[in-house]
Scaffold this motif. Structure first.
Motif, PDB file in Angstrom:
ATOM      1  N   THR A 167       0.831  -1.208   0.000  1.00 40.58           N
ATOM      2  CA  THR A 167       0.000   0.000   0.000  1.00 40.58           C
ATOM      3  C   THR A 167       0.864   1.255   0.000  1.00 40.58           C
ATOM      4  OG1 THR A 167      -1.753  -1.167   1.194  1.00 40.58           O
ATOM      5  CG2 THR A 167      -1.861   1.230   1.178  1.00 40.58           C
ATOM      6  N   THR A 168       1.899   1.276   0.849  1.00 41.81           N
ATOM      7  CA  THR A 168       2.784   2.443   0.851  1.00 41.81           C
ATOM      8  C   THR A 168       3.534   2.557  -0.478  1.00 41.81           C
ATOM      9  OG1 THR A 168       4.450   1.093   2.020  1.00 41.81           O
ATOM     10  CG2 THR A 168       3.057   2.532   3.361  1.00 41.81           C
ATOM     11  N   TRP A 169       3.851   1.401  -1.084  1.00 42.46           N
ATOM     12  CA  TRP A 169       4.467   1.421  -2.417  1.00 42.46           C
ATOM     13  C   TRP A 169       3.531   2.096  -3.415  1.00 42.46           C
ATOM     14  CZ3 TRP A 169       8.621  -0.026  -5.524  1.00 42.46           C
ATOM     15  CH2 TRP A 169       8.347  -0.149  -6.886  1.00 42.46           C
ATOM     16  N   ALA A 170       2.267   1.676  -3.438  1.00 45.48           N
ATOM     17  CA  ALA A 170       1.309   2.242  -4.386  1.00 45.48           C
ATOM     18  C   ALA A 170       1.112   3.736  -4.143  1.00 45.48           C
ATOM     19  CB  ALA A 170      -0.028   1.505  -4.292  1.00 45.48           C
ATOM     20  N   TYR A 171       1.096   4.134  -2.883  1.00 47.93           N
ATOM     21  CA  TYR A 171       0.963   5.558  -2.538  1.00 47.93           C
ATOM     22  C   TYR A 171       2.122   6.362  -3.141  1.00 47.93           C
ATOM     23  CZ  TYR A 171       0.748   9.790   0.362  1.00 47.93           C
ATOM     24  OH  TYR A 171       0.678  11.083   0.793  1.00 47.93           O
ATOM     25  N   ALA A 172       3.347   5.844  -2.974  1.00 51.75           N
ATOM     26  CA  ALA A 172       4.508   6.551  -3.517  1.00 51.75           C
ATOM     27  C   ALA A 172       4.552   6.471  -5.036  1.00 51.75           C
ATOM     28  CB  ALA A 172       5.793   5.978  -2.913  1.00 51.75           C
ATOM     29  N   LEU A 173       4.180   5.322  -5.603  1.00 55.75           N
ATOM     30  CA  LEU A 173       4.207   5.156  -7.060  1.00 55.75           C
ATOM     31  C   LEU A 173       3.249   6.122  -7.747  1.00 55.75           C
ATOM     32  CD1 LEU A 173       5.144   3.558  -9.563  1.00 55.75           C
ATOM     33  CD2 LEU A 173       3.291   1.938  -9.110  1.00 55.75           C
ATOM     34  N   ALA A 174       2.128   6.436  -7.096  1.00 51.52           N
ATOM     35  CA  ALA A 174       1.174   7.372  -7.677  1.00 51.52           C
ATOM     36  C   ALA A 174       1.743   8.777  -7.788  1.00 51.52           C
ATOM     37  CB  ALA A 174      -0.112   7.406  -6.839  1.00 51.52           C
ATOM     38  N   ARG A 175       2.857   9.027  -7.109  1.00 56.26           N
ATOM     39  CA  ARG A 175       3.418  10.378  -7.048  1.00 56.26           C
ATOM     40  C   ARG A 175       4.790  10.497  -7.695  1.00 56.26           C
ATOM     41  NH1 ARG A 175      -0.212   9.228  -3.609  1.00 56.26           N
ATOM     42  NH2 ARG A 175      -1.536  10.819  -2.659  1.00 56.26           N
ATOM     43  N   THR A 176       5.214   9.467  -8.422  1.00 52.95           N
ATOM     44  CA  THR A 176       6.487   9.536  -9.134  1.00 52.95           C
ATOM     45  C   THR A 176       6.435   8.560 -10.305  1.00 52.95           C
ATOM     46  OG1 THR A 176       8.901   9.433  -8.873  1.00 52.95           O
ATOM     47  CG2 THR A 176       7.620   7.757  -7.731  1.00 52.95           C
ATOM     48  N   THR A 177       7.553   8.387 -10.993  1.00 53.56           N
ATOM     49  CA  THR A 177       7.569   7.480 -12.141  1.00 53.56           C
ATOM     50  C   THR A 177       7.871   6.049 -11.690  1.00 53.56           C
ATOM     51  OG1 THR A 177       9.943   7.762 -12.561  1.00 53.56           O
ATOM     52  CG2 THR A 177       8.437   9.344 -13.594  1.00 53.56           C
ATOM     53  N   ALA A 178       7.482   5.093 -12.529  1.00 60.46           N
ATOM     54  CA  ALA A 178       7.739   3.689 -12.218  1.00 60.46           C
ATOM     55  C   ALA A 178       9.241   3.417 -12.148  1.00 60.46           C
ATOM     56  CB  ALA A 178       7.089   2.794 -13.276  1.00 60.46           C
ATOM     57  N   GLY A 179      10.015   4.035 -13.041  1.00 61.62           N
ATOM     58  CA  GLY A 179      11.451   3.822 -13.046  1.00 61.62           C
ATOM     59  C   GLY A 179      12.118   4.292 -11.773  1.00 61.62           C
ATOM     60  N   ARG A 180      11.729   5.453 -11.289  1.00 62.85           N
ATOM     61  CA  ARG A 180      12.333   5.978 -10.070  1.00 62.85           C
ATOM     62  C   ARG A 180      11.963   5.135  -8.857  1.00 62.85           C
ATOM     63  NH1 ARG A 180      13.089  12.276  -9.073  1.00 62.85           N
ATOM     64  NH2 ARG A 180      14.486  11.783 -10.789  1.00 62.85           N
ATOM     65  N   MET A 181      10.715   4.677  -8.796  1.00 60.52           N
ATOM     66  CA  MET A 181      10.310   3.813  -7.689  1.00 60.52           C
ATOM     67  C   MET A 181      11.053   2.477  -7.752  1.00 60.52           C
ATOM     68  SD  MET A 181       8.445   4.960  -5.318  1.00 60.52           S
ATOM     69  CE  MET A 181       7.908   3.425  -4.575  1.00 60.52           C
ATOM     70  N   GLY A 182      11.210   1.947  -8.968  1.00 62.08           N
ATOM     71  CA  GLY A 182      11.956   0.700  -9.101  1.00 62.08           C
ATOM     72  C   GLY A 182      13.388   0.850  -8.618  1.00 62.08           C
ATOM     73  N   ALA A 183      14.016   1.982  -8.935  1.00 65.53           N
ATOM     74  CA  ALA A 183      15.387   2.214  -8.492  1.00 65.53           C
ATOM     75  C   ALA A 183      15.484   2.267  -6.974  1.00 65.53           C
ATOM     76  CB  ALA A 183      15.921   3.511  -9.101  1.00 65.53           C
ATOM     77  N   THR A 184      14.430   2.732  -6.316  1.00 68.10           N
ATOM     78  CA  THR A 184      14.431   2.807  -4.856  1.00 68.10           C
ATOM     79  C   THR A 184      14.613   1.433  -4.220  1.00 68.10           C
ATOM     80  OG1 THR A 184      12.966   4.736  -4.942  1.00 68.10           O
ATOM     81  CG2 THR A 184      13.105   3.574  -2.846  1.00 68.10           C
ATOM     82  N   THR A 185      14.080   0.392  -4.865  1.00 69.75           N
ATOM     83  CA  THR A 185      14.152  -0.946  -4.274  1.00 69.75           C
ATOM     84  C   THR A 185      15.564  -1.518  -4.290  1.00 69.75           C
ATOM     85  OG1 THR A 185      13.609  -2.070  -6.367  1.00 69.75           O
ATOM     86  CG2 THR A 185      11.778  -1.409  -4.966  1.00 69.75           C
ATOM     87  N   TYR A 186      16.502  -0.839  -4.941  1.00 70.76           N
ATOM     88  CA  TYR A 186      17.882  -1.300  -4.870  1.00 70.76           C
ATOM     89  C   TYR A 186      18.460  -1.148  -3.465  1.00 70.76           C
ATOM     90  CZ  TYR A 186      18.848  -2.316  -9.779  1.00 70.76           C
ATOM     91  OH  TYR A 186      18.866  -2.884 -11.019  1.00 70.76           O
ATOM     92  N   ALA A 187      17.765  -0.426  -2.590  1.00 73.75           N
ATOM     93  CA  ALA A 187      18.210  -0.345  -1.198  1.00 73.75           C
ATOM     94  C   ALA A 187      17.935  -1.635  -0.440  1.00 73.75           C
ATOM     95  CB  ALA A 187      17.513   0.831  -0.494  1.00 73.75           C
ATOM     96  N   VAL A 188      17.062  -2.490  -0.994  1.00 74.36           N
ATOM     97  CA  VAL A 188      16.670  -3.716  -0.294  1.00 74.36           C
ATOM     98  C   VAL A 188      17.869  -4.623  -0.003  1.00 74.36           C
ATOM     99  CG1 VAL A 188      15.353  -5.858  -0.502  1.00 74.36           C
ATOM    100  CG2 VAL A 188      14.264  -3.672  -1.035  1.00 74.36           C
ATOM    101  N   PRO A 189      18.760  -4.934  -0.984  1.00 76.00           N
ATOM    102  CA  PRO A 189      19.877  -5.828  -0.659  1.00 76.00           C
ATOM    103  C   PRO A 189      20.738  -5.326   0.497  1.00 76.00           C
ATOM    104  CG  PRO A 189      19.689  -5.575  -3.036  1.00 76.00           C
ATOM    105  CD  PRO A 189      18.756  -4.584  -2.421  1.00 76.00           C
ATOM    106  N   ALA A 190      20.972  -4.011   0.551  1.00 77.66           N
ATOM    107  CA  ALA A 190      21.782  -3.461   1.642  1.00 77.66           C
ATOM    108  C   ALA A 190      21.097  -3.682   2.985  1.00 77.66           C
ATOM    109  CB  ALA A 190      22.026  -1.965   1.409  1.00 77.66           C
ATOM    110  N   LEU A 191      19.777  -3.487   3.027  1.00 82.27           N
ATOM    111  CA  LEU A 191      19.045  -3.678   4.284  1.00 82.27           C
ATOM    112  C   LEU A 191      18.951  -5.150   4.656  1.00 82.27           C
ATOM    113  CD1 LEU A 191      16.177  -1.069   3.846  1.00 82.27           C
ATOM    114  CD2 LEU A 191      18.184  -0.901   5.300  1.00 82.27           C
ATOM    115  N   VAL A 192      18.846  -6.025   3.656  1.00 82.77           N
ATOM    116  CA  VAL A 192      18.820  -7.469   3.939  1.00 82.77           C
ATOM    117  C   VAL A 192      20.124  -7.895   4.605  1.00 82.77           C
ATOM    118  CG1 VAL A 192      18.811  -9.757   2.890  1.00 82.77           C
ATOM    119  CG2 VAL A 192      17.175  -8.044   2.132  1.00 82.77           C
ATOM    120  N   VAL A 193      21.242  -7.374   4.113  1.00 86.40           N
ATOM    121  CA  VAL A 193      22.538  -7.685   4.727  1.00 86.40           C
ATOM    122  C   VAL A 193      22.543  -7.268   6.197  1.00 86.40           C
ATOM    123  CG1 VAL A 193      24.992  -7.075   4.726  1.00 86.40           C
ATOM    124  CG2 VAL A 193      23.836  -7.582   2.567  1.00 86.40           C
TER     125      VAL A 193
END
Length: 329
Positions: free
Chosen positions: A247-273
């Motif tokens: 839901t928070t993803w969809a909220y943010a996606l409605a306010r920016t481009t799909a490409g920029r939101m997709g790039a944000t998820t590159y933070a996931v591997p760092a947080l998983v570590v």
């Protein structure tokens, strides 16, 4: 006196400075999403020891749909408009349904590093599909940030790939998950122009749950034998990384481009570590830490620069500010 009146009139008609509150809310929503999606990797590892891929996906989606349904009732959200259903159905099929099953299956075939590396092709596909199908721009900062983050994801993947085995079938499954993820995001974006983030997430989750109903028998049998910790992890996956984070993803996606939101998820591997270090006692090596730092640096680069104004579709006038379903969570 006339000069004073003219000054007052000018002050009244001067446009107000744009508020940064919507940008801050969207950034906060994206942060919540990334943190919860990172935590999902730890929970999937635990729950996956007792549940098969399809059963785990169904249990997660049912838990998420229940939580979202209660929230919808409290918010008195109705059915999404007809114009939103195409995007909801496609994202539900690809992202909530196919992606979750295939990713669970793929992670049983390959080690965590290989899975993380292959799935991180997703943000690149999102940017390319968004540019082709949605007309999203591909600014140099976004491309540069994605290149840096992808290099970080490769580094994390290689550093974590020493202990597990990899199979061609598992790699294909993870690649299929990345394609489903990208297609689901791009399909979801237009739906958010007609329905709220909560509506799009709730009904997308329901579509995914319905598609996973053939795994009901497996879920019932495995739940009877699964340890309580595995079942609690499955419920956690449904309530937080699915119901809340999507839901928070969809909220943010409605306010920016799909490409920029997709790039944000590159933070996931760092947080998983980091989470694996804290929760599982898995001490990362220097190469893993360097890769995580690159992932975060790339996200910072991709989201830097001036915020681009929304571009109306060809032949349409610029949209007036409005307070409708698309602006609500």
């Amino acid at each position: 006196m006339m000069s004073t009146a003219r000054t007052a009139s000018t002050a009244r008609t001067a446009p107000a400075a744009p508020s940064r509150r919507p940008d801050l809310l969207a950034a906060g929503a994206a942060t919540v999403t990334v943190v919860l999606w990172a935590s999902a990797f730890v929970s999937i590892r635990s729950a996956g020891e007792a549940y098969s891929p399809g059963a785990l996906a169904l249990g997660r989606l049912l838990s998420g749909a229940l939580a979202l349904g209660v929230f919808c009732l409290l918010r008195r959200e109705g059915l999404p408009p007809r114009a939103a259903w195409r995007g909801i159905a496609i994202s539900g099929l690809l992202w909530f349904g196919l992606y979750m099953v295939v990713l669970n299956w793929g992670e049983q075939q390959v080690d965590a590093g290989t899975a993380a590396l292959v799935v991180n092709v997703g943000p690149i596909l999102i940017a390319l599909l968004g540019a082709r199908l949605l007309g999203d721009a591909l600014p140099p900062r976004l491309l540069a940030g994605m290149a840096v983050s992808f290099a970080g994801a490769v580094t994390v993947g290689l550093s974590m790939s020493g202990e597990g085995g990899s199979s061609l079938f598992g790699v294909v499954l993870c690649l299929l998950a990345a394609v489903a993820y990208a297609g689901g995001v791009v399909a979801q974006k237009p739906a958010l122009g007609h329905a709220s983030a909560l509506q799009v997430t709730t009904f997308g989750c329901l579509v995914g749950a319905v598609l996973c109903l053939p795994f009901t028998g497996q879920l019932v049998r495995e739940a009877a034998d699964a340890p309580v910790s595995a079942t609690l992890n499955m419920v956690y996956l449904g309530v937080f990384p699915t119901a809340l984070a999507f839901t928070t993803w969809a909220y943010a996606l409605a306010r920016t481009t799909a490409g920029r939101m997709g790039a944000t998820t590159y933070a996931v591997p760092a947080l998983v570590v980091l989470m694996s270090w804290l929760a599982l006692g898995e001490v990362p090596g220097l190469l893993t830490l360097a890769g995580g730092a690159l992932c975060l640096a790339g996200v910072a680069v991709s989201r830097s620069g001036k915020r681009a104004a929304a571009v109306p579709e060809r032949g349409e006038p610029a949209p007036e500010p409005r307070d409708d379903a698309a602006g609500r969570v």
